[in-house]
Scaffold this active site. Structure first.
Site, PDB file in Angstrom:
ATOM      1  N   ASP A  41      -9.765  14.170 -61.091  1.00 36.58           N
ATOM      2  CA  ASP A  41     -10.394  14.377 -59.625  1.00 36.58           C
ATOM      3  C   ASP A  41      -9.565  13.665 -58.518  1.00 36.58           C
ATOM      4  O   ASP A  41      -8.765  12.697 -58.635  1.00 36.58           O
ATOM      5  CB  ASP A  41     -11.769  14.078 -59.574  1.00 36.58           C
ATOM      6  CG  ASP A  41     -12.560  14.500 -60.613  1.00 36.58           C
ATOM      7  OD1 ASP A  41     -12.400  15.868 -60.991  1.00 36.58           O
ATOM      8  OD2 ASP A  41     -13.575  13.928 -60.985  1.00 36.58           O
ATOM      9  N   ARG A  42      -9.642  14.199 -57.314  1.00 39.12           N
ATOM     10  CA  ARG A  42      -8.897  13.815 -56.209  1.00 39.12           C
ATOM     11  C   ARG A  42      -9.121  12.154 -56.164  1.00 39.12           C
ATOM     12  O   ARG A  42      -8.341  11.397 -55.570  1.00 39.12           O
ATOM     13  CB  ARG A  42      -9.371  14.521 -54.859  1.00 39.12           C
ATOM     14  CG  ARG A  42      -8.557  14.083 -53.583  1.00 39.12           C
ATOM     15  CD  ARG A  42      -8.965  14.913 -52.594  1.00 39.12           C
ATOM     16  NE  ARG A  42      -8.265  14.743 -51.516  1.00 39.12           N
ATOM     17  CZ  ARG A  42      -8.217  15.485 -50.388  1.00 39.12           C
ATOM     18  NH1 ARG A  42      -8.935  16.727 -50.157  1.00 39.12           N
ATOM     19  NH2 ARG A  42      -7.508  15.218 -49.200  1.00 39.12           N
TER      20      ARG A  42
END
Length: 234
Positions: free
Chosen positions: A65-66
């Protein structure tokens, strides 16, 4: 090279004609998106362009995830991409994460739940029982370091579901520090949560050698609130 606010540059941990392994800082996306946000895929396409007609643009084999930092693997040829994808699909890849969570956890624990990907709200829904469209999710963790109100743990994934670590730990009552999506009480740490893809083990698609890579924690990140990053990683 690409840089996010208050973060280090991403670093290439390993590269050869078939694979690239990168240590991603929190806040940087892995894949391209329709909004044109900065991402590793675009940067590596420039740094590792196709060498000949038998190679292709680098492709991410998996995603983190970012707001998560750490290791991401890319393939550089169609053969490498196919071989690596099969390893991930068959769960032949070992992925280890570090996290700092709220509360004090048991010394070690295995979490088994069922997860549903809620696309409308872009989050994972966790249940104890298997319901329609829910998939089995399993991970185990061990305690690495304790703090008055937090615990640093090492997580080993047994399955690879959407937001699995974040959702399962939140469901168990130990949300990751900074992760507001799975904890209303979690303090914001910018575009970062304290989850780090620490190591990954897989078979090289060409040589068939078993390879393990480790990624150090990034300096000037939320981790330094809890530990001395340089000292801890040596």
């Amino acid at each position: 090279m690409m840089k996010k606010e208050n973060q280090e540059y991403y670093s290439v941990v390993y590269s050869d004609p078939y694979i690239v392994v990168v240590n991603k800082p929190a806040g940087l996306m892995v894949e391209r998106d329709k909004h044109g946000n900065p991402n590793l895929e675009d940067v590596l396409a420039q740094e590792f362009p196709p060498r000949n007609a038998f190679t292709s643009e680098v492709q991410p084999i998996h995603r983190i995830d970012r707001p998560v930092s750490g290791l991401v693997v890319f393939g550089r040829t169609p053969m490498a991409v196919k071989h690596l994808n099969e390893q991930f699909e068959k769960r032949n890849v070992k992925k280890v994460y570090w996290a700092i969570v709220q509360g004090n956890t048991p010394k070690e624990e295995t979490l088994k739940n069922y997860i549903f990907k809620d696309n409308a709200n872009k989050k994972a829904v966790v249940n104890k029982y298997k319901l329609k469209d829910h998939k089995e999710a399993e991970l185990s963790y061990t305690e690495k370091k304790t703090f008055p109100k937090n615990t640093m743990i090492e997580v080993v994934l047994k399955t690879g579901r959407f937001h699995q670590i974040r959702a399962q730990l939140g469901f168990a009552g130990y949300p990751i520090v900074g992760d507001k999506l799975y904890s209303r009480s979690s303090a914001a740490t910018g575009n970062e949560i304290l989850l780090h893809s620490r190591s990954i083990t897989f078979t090289h698609p060409k040589t068939l050698e078993t390879m393990t890579f480790e990624a150090p924690l990034h300096k000037k990140s939320g981790w330094e609130t809890f530990i001395e990053v340089e000292k801890w990683d040596k």
